[in-house]
Scaffold this motif. Structure first.
Motif, PDB file in Angstrom:
ATOM      1  N   LEU A  44      48.937  66.411  76.786  1.00 28.45           N
ATOM      2  CA  LEU A  44      47.747  66.147  77.482  1.00 28.45           C
ATOM      3  C   LEU A  44      47.450  64.956  78.327  1.00 28.45           C
ATOM      4  CD1 LEU A  44      46.053  66.126  73.892  1.00 28.45           C
ATOM      5  CD2 LEU A  44      46.513  68.229  75.514  1.00 28.45           C
ATOM      6  N   PRO A  45      46.356  65.137  79.406  1.00 33.63           N
ATOM      7  CA  PRO A  45      46.275  64.151  80.337  1.00 33.63           C
ATOM      8  C   PRO A  45      45.274  62.888  79.554  1.00 33.63           C
ATOM      9  CG  PRO A  45      44.995  66.013  80.629  1.00 33.63           C
ATOM     10  CD  PRO A  45      45.793  66.470  79.671  1.00 33.63           C
ATOM     11  N   GLY A  46      45.297  62.003  80.301  1.00 31.30           N
ATOM     12  CA  GLY A  46      44.309  60.840  79.390  1.00 31.30           C
ATOM     13  C   GLY A  46      42.776  61.134  79.334  1.00 31.30           C
ATOM     14  N   GLY A  47      42.539  62.314  80.205  1.00 30.52           N
ATOM     15  CA  GLY A  47      41.148  62.910  79.838  1.00 30.52           C
ATOM     16  C   GLY A  47      41.168  64.253  79.754  1.00 30.52           C
ATOM     17  N   ALA A  48      40.758  64.648  78.384  1.00 30.96           N
ATOM     18  CA  ALA A  48      41.167  66.089  78.199  1.00 30.96           C
ATOM     19  C   ALA A  48      40.277  66.462  77.055  1.00 30.96           C
ATOM     20  CB  ALA A  48      42.647  66.376  77.752  1.00 30.96           C
ATOM     21  N   GLU A  49      39.855  68.039  77.212  1.00 35.71           N
ATOM     22  CA  GLU A  49      39.004  68.605  76.009  1.00 35.71           C
ATOM     23  C   GLU A  49      40.205  69.712  75.685  1.00 35.71           C
ATOM     24  OE1 GLU A  49      35.593  71.429  74.830  1.00 35.71           O
ATOM     25  OE2 GLU A  49      35.427  70.529  76.792  1.00 35.71           O
ATOM     26  N   VAL A  50      40.246  69.871  74.238  1.00 37.23           N
ATOM     27  CA  VAL A  50      41.073  70.833  73.769  1.00 37.23           C
ATOM     28  C   VAL A  50      40.239  71.620  72.634  1.00 37.23           C
ATOM     29  CG1 VAL A  50      43.219  71.288  72.449  1.00 37.23           C
ATOM     30  CG2 VAL A  50      43.240  69.395  73.749  1.00 37.23           C
ATOM     31  N   ARG A  51      40.497  72.893  72.835  1.00 42.16           N
ATOM     32  CA  ARG A  51      39.766  73.858  71.803  1.00 42.16           C
ATOM     33  C   ARG A  51      40.883  74.536  70.945  1.00 42.16           C
ATOM     34  NH1 ARG A  51      36.023  78.179  74.014  1.00 42.16           N
ATOM     35  NH2 ARG A  51      37.852  79.135  74.663  1.00 42.16           N
ATOM     36  N   VAL A  52      41.043  74.348  69.844  1.00 40.35           N
ATOM     37  CA  VAL A  52      42.184  74.803  68.641  1.00 40.35           C
ATOM     38  C   VAL A  52      41.443  75.986  67.828  1.00 40.35           C
ATOM     39  CG1 VAL A  52      43.738  74.410  66.999  1.00 40.35           C
ATOM     40  CG2 VAL A  52      43.313  72.712  68.963  1.00 40.35           C
ATOM     41  N   ALA A  53      41.911  77.190  67.694  1.00 36.58           N
ATOM     42  CA  ALA A  53      41.732  78.216  66.667  1.00 36.58           C
ATOM     43  C   ALA A  53      42.724  78.503  66.111  1.00 36.58           C
ATOM     44  CB  ALA A  53      40.807  79.062  67.318  1.00 36.58           C
ATOM     45  N   GLY A  54      42.556  78.871  64.583  1.00 33.19           N
ATOM     46  CA  GLY A  54      43.586  79.556  63.842  1.00 33.19           C
ATOM     47  C   GLY A  54      44.607  78.815  63.631  1.00 33.19           C
ATOM     48  N   GLY A  55      45.590  79.096  62.920  1.00 31.83           N
ATOM     49  CA  GLY A  55      46.727  78.310  62.517  1.00 31.83           C
ATOM     50  C   GLY A  55      46.515  77.915  61.102  1.00 31.83           C
ATOM     51  N   GLU A  56      47.804  77.709  60.341  1.00 38.15           N
ATOM     52  CA  GLU A  56      47.869  77.230  58.951  1.00 38.15           C
ATOM     53  C   GLU A  56      48.679  76.033  59.063  1.00 38.15           C
ATOM     54  OE1 GLU A  56      46.229  78.464  56.158  1.00 38.15           O
ATOM     55  OE2 GLU A  56      45.454  80.151  57.095  1.00 38.15           O
ATOM     56  N   GLY A  57      48.461  74.894  58.513  1.00 42.32           N
ATOM     57  CA  GLY A  57      49.194  73.810  58.320  1.00 42.32           C
ATOM     58  C   GLY A  57      48.780  72.455  59.088  1.00 42.32           C
ATOM     59  N   THR A  58      49.501  71.438  59.522  1.00 42.45           N
ATOM     60  CA  THR A  58      48.951  70.192  59.926  1.00 42.45           C
ATOM     61  C   THR A  58      48.975  70.231  61.468  1.00 42.45           C
ATOM     62  OG1 THR A  58      49.819  69.167  57.969  1.00 42.45           O
ATOM     63  CG2 THR A  58      49.378  67.744  59.867  1.00 42.45           C
ATOM     64  N   LEU A  59      47.824  69.775  61.886  1.00 41.55           N
ATOM     65  CA  LEU A  59      47.802  69.524  63.709  1.00 41.55           C
ATOM     66  C   LEU A  59      47.734  67.908  63.617  1.00 41.55           C
ATOM     67  CD1 LEU A  59      45.128  70.946  65.866  1.00 41.55           C
ATOM     68  CD2 LEU A  59      45.321  68.216  65.338  1.00 41.55           C
ATOM     69  N   ARG A  60      48.348  67.685  64.521  1.00 40.91           N
ATOM     70  CA  ARG A  60      48.742  66.249  64.930  1.00 40.91           C
ATOM     71  C   ARG A  60      48.564  65.936  66.120  1.00 40.91           C
ATOM     72  NH1 ARG A  60      52.896  67.051  61.186  1.00 40.91           N
ATOM     73  NH2 ARG A  60      52.625  65.756  59.341  1.00 40.91           N
ATOM     74  N   LEU A  61      47.731  64.803  66.725  1.00 40.31           N
ATOM     75  CA  LEU A  61      47.543  64.117  68.094  1.00 40.31           C
ATOM     76  C   LEU A  61      48.181  62.873  68.005  1.00 40.31           C
ATOM     77  CD1 LEU A  61      46.071  64.148  70.774  1.00 40.31           C
ATOM     78  CD2 LEU A  61      44.072  63.024  69.611  1.00 40.31           C
ATOM     79  N   VAL A  62      49.391  62.901  69.094  1.00 40.57           N
ATOM     80  CA  VAL A  62      50.240  61.840  68.896  1.00 40.57           C
ATOM     81  C   VAL A  62      50.393  61.166  70.387  1.00 40.57           C
ATOM     82  CG1 VAL A  62      51.478  62.605  66.867  1.00 40.57           C
ATOM     83  CG2 VAL A  62      52.243  63.206  69.309  1.00 40.57           C
ATOM     84  N   LEU A  63      50.785  59.831  70.299  1.00 41.33           N
ATOM     85  CA  LEU A  63      51.274  59.055  71.410  1.00 41.33           C
ATOM     86  C   LEU A  63      52.754  59.102  71.435  1.00 41.33           C
ATOM     87  CD1 LEU A  63      48.614  56.446  71.710  1.00 41.33           C
ATOM     88  CD2 LEU A  63      49.084  58.135  73.473  1.00 41.33           C
ATOM     89  N   VAL A  64      53.446  59.435  72.685  1.00 41.58           N
ATOM     90  CA  VAL A  64      54.931  59.535  72.707  1.00 41.58           C
ATOM     91  C   VAL A  64      55.547  58.823  73.643  1.00 41.58           C
ATOM     92  CG1 VAL A  64      56.702  60.946  72.660  1.00 41.58           C
ATOM     93  CG2 VAL A  64      54.824  61.661  71.454  1.00 41.58           C
ATOM     94  N   SER A  65      56.544  58.008  73.556  1.00 42.67           N
ATOM     95  CA  SER A  65      57.201  57.402  74.748  1.00 42.67           C
ATOM     96  C   SER A  65      58.730  57.638  74.176  1.00 42.67           C
ATOM     97  CB  SER A  65      56.880  56.042  74.778  1.00 42.67           C
ATOM     98  OG  SER A  65      57.076  55.147  73.644  1.00 42.67           O
TER      99      SER A  65
END
Length: 452
Positions: A355-376
């Protein structure tokens, strides 16, 4: 506003409007006057620390394009607000926009209700130091602050947040036939109520709000919301903000009586406090304050020295639209925010997404854990994680250090995170989930709009 474009701090929000420098906290005085939205807020223009509090001012024709207006209210030497113009509202008093706020003039002193008047643009203010309500002569009341006005059955009333000698939090009720002279009606509602004790645990209820909200059942439902202050709090409020939904009926004297039916948290994040509500004829909107997350062993954040160096502190949330479904508060991003959608980066995507530093995300469906992370390289920090089930729909906004996660039919989660050098945002989707991602961008103004 172009403060974001000029700011060098990568944590500074690009789409949540605020002044380039200084401290901000509680939104105040939410108004819609002559087709323009006005958001005032607690503001120290001279420091990234809490002190010498004024009222800052933003305005917008559409909840998307915002202009920074002149500072509205300032502490008046020798006046009842000499040590700060604290939280309150703006109301129409016979056609004159009038600020109704807490003023304090002595260290450790009680706040009193102070008035200030403006022209129709809400840019030019007169502060004459008029006090509309003194501290109530009630030995049970040990703290009082944050006036809020509402109408019920063609009468005007006011609430103030309070703490009681018993240790309970409370709201006080006033009759306000004349805005300049309030009548104290007593302790109106408190955490002695079992539902209030469960959902609004506090020593003082700050920033109390009472508005009617649209209810899908057709019922006349009232929302009582309060910020939950504890003596151990500094500018971190772990108890957050609670709400109750219920009914309002008159007693024998025509005073409103609130009976709660359900309740909960107004936001599930730790960096959310002191929201204010704006009740319009067709909808109810909310803005909240998100403070800087101080670094600790439990969570990453910024030290006070880092905040001082950055020169700014505090963000107001995006405007949120409220409704009630099945005695549960539902909070969604205001529909106008779709105007921030720029190019679509992903459509129906699965797996792990950058994702860019300015983003909108729409998530639908799925089963389990969603994670938003910072990665380097070799590092991974989880900012948000939650379990999703088949029918869930989430909307996630990332704006530099500000994260807002909305779950359809429920309440949001507000978080702060500070991407380091070389870190990028990633969204890890559970099996079966699909995501649309837009890069946020500032839409151009209509030809008739001018930057103020």
């Amino acid at each position: 506003m172009d403060t974001a474009a000029q700011h060098q701090d990568p944590a500074f929000p690009q789409f949540h409007p605020r002044p380039a420098n200084g401290w901000i906290n509680d939104p105040n005085g939410l108004s819609h006057v002559d087709g323009r939205y006005h958001v005032f807020f607690q503001y120290n223009p001279d420091s990234a620390r809490h002190g010498a509090i004024c009222w800052g001012h933003l305005s917008s024709p559409d909840l998307v394009h915002w202009d920074e207006e002149p500072v509205a209210l300032r502490p008046q030497p020798g006046g009842p607000d000499a040590l700060g113009c604290w939280s309150g509202v703006v109301t129409d008093d016979g056609g004159v926009p009038t600020a109704v706020y807490s003023g304090v003039d002595t260290v450790g002193g009680y706040s009193r209700v102070v008035l200030a008047r403006a022209d129709r643009t809400l840019r030019s203010w007169t502060q004459d130091g008029h006090v509309a309500a003194e501290v109530p002569p009630d030995p049970q009341v040990t703290a009082v602050r944050d006036p809020f006005l509402f109408s019920f059955q063609d009468r005007r009333f006011a609430l103030q947040g309070a703490g009681l000698a018993s240790g309970h939090a409370a709201v006080l009720l006033y009759s306000v036939e004349d805005l300049h002279h309030w009548t104290y009606e007593g302790i109106w509602f408190s955490s002695e109520d079992p539902l209030a004790a469960r959902h609004l645990p506090a020593e003082i209820w700050e920033c109390p709000q009472l508005v009617r909200v649209p209810d899908s059942s057709g019922a006349e439902t009232w929302l009582l919301m309060a910020s939950l202050w504890l003596a151990a709090d500094q500018h971190d409020h772990p108890n957050g903000v609670g709400y109750l939904l219920g009914s309002l009926v008159p007693n024998g004297n025509g005073l409103p009586v609130f009976t709660p039916a359900s309740g909960g948290k107004a936001d599930l994040g730790r960096e959310f406090y002191a929201p204010q509500l704006l009740a319009l004829p067709d909808r109810a909107l909310l803005w909240g304050w998100s403070g800087e997350a101080e670094a600790s062993e439990e969570r990453p954040g910024r030290s006070q020295a880092e905040t001082d160096d950055a020169g700014w502190a505090g963000i107001l949330t995006f405007p949120r639209q409220l409704s009630v479904h099945g005695e549960v508060l539902a909070v969604e991003p205001a529909p106008e925010l779709r105007a921030y959608r720029g190019g679509r980066l992903h459509h129906g995507a699965a797996g792990t997404l950058s994702l860019p530093g300015g983003a909108e995300v729409r998530v639908a469906g799925g089963e389990g854990t969603l994670r938003l992370v910072l990665v380097s390289a070799g590092q991974r920090r989880t900012v948000f994680a939650d379990t999703v089930a088949g029918g869930d729909e989430l909307r996630i906004f990332v704006d530099a250090s500000m994260v807002e996660v909305y779950r359809h039919g429920s309440v949001p989660t507000t978080l702060r995170a500070y991407p380091g050098a070389g870190e990028e945002w990633q969204l890890e989707l559970p099996h079966g989930a699909a995501a649309d991602v837009w890069e946020l961008r500032q839409p151009e103004r209509a030809d008739h709009e001018t930057v103020r």
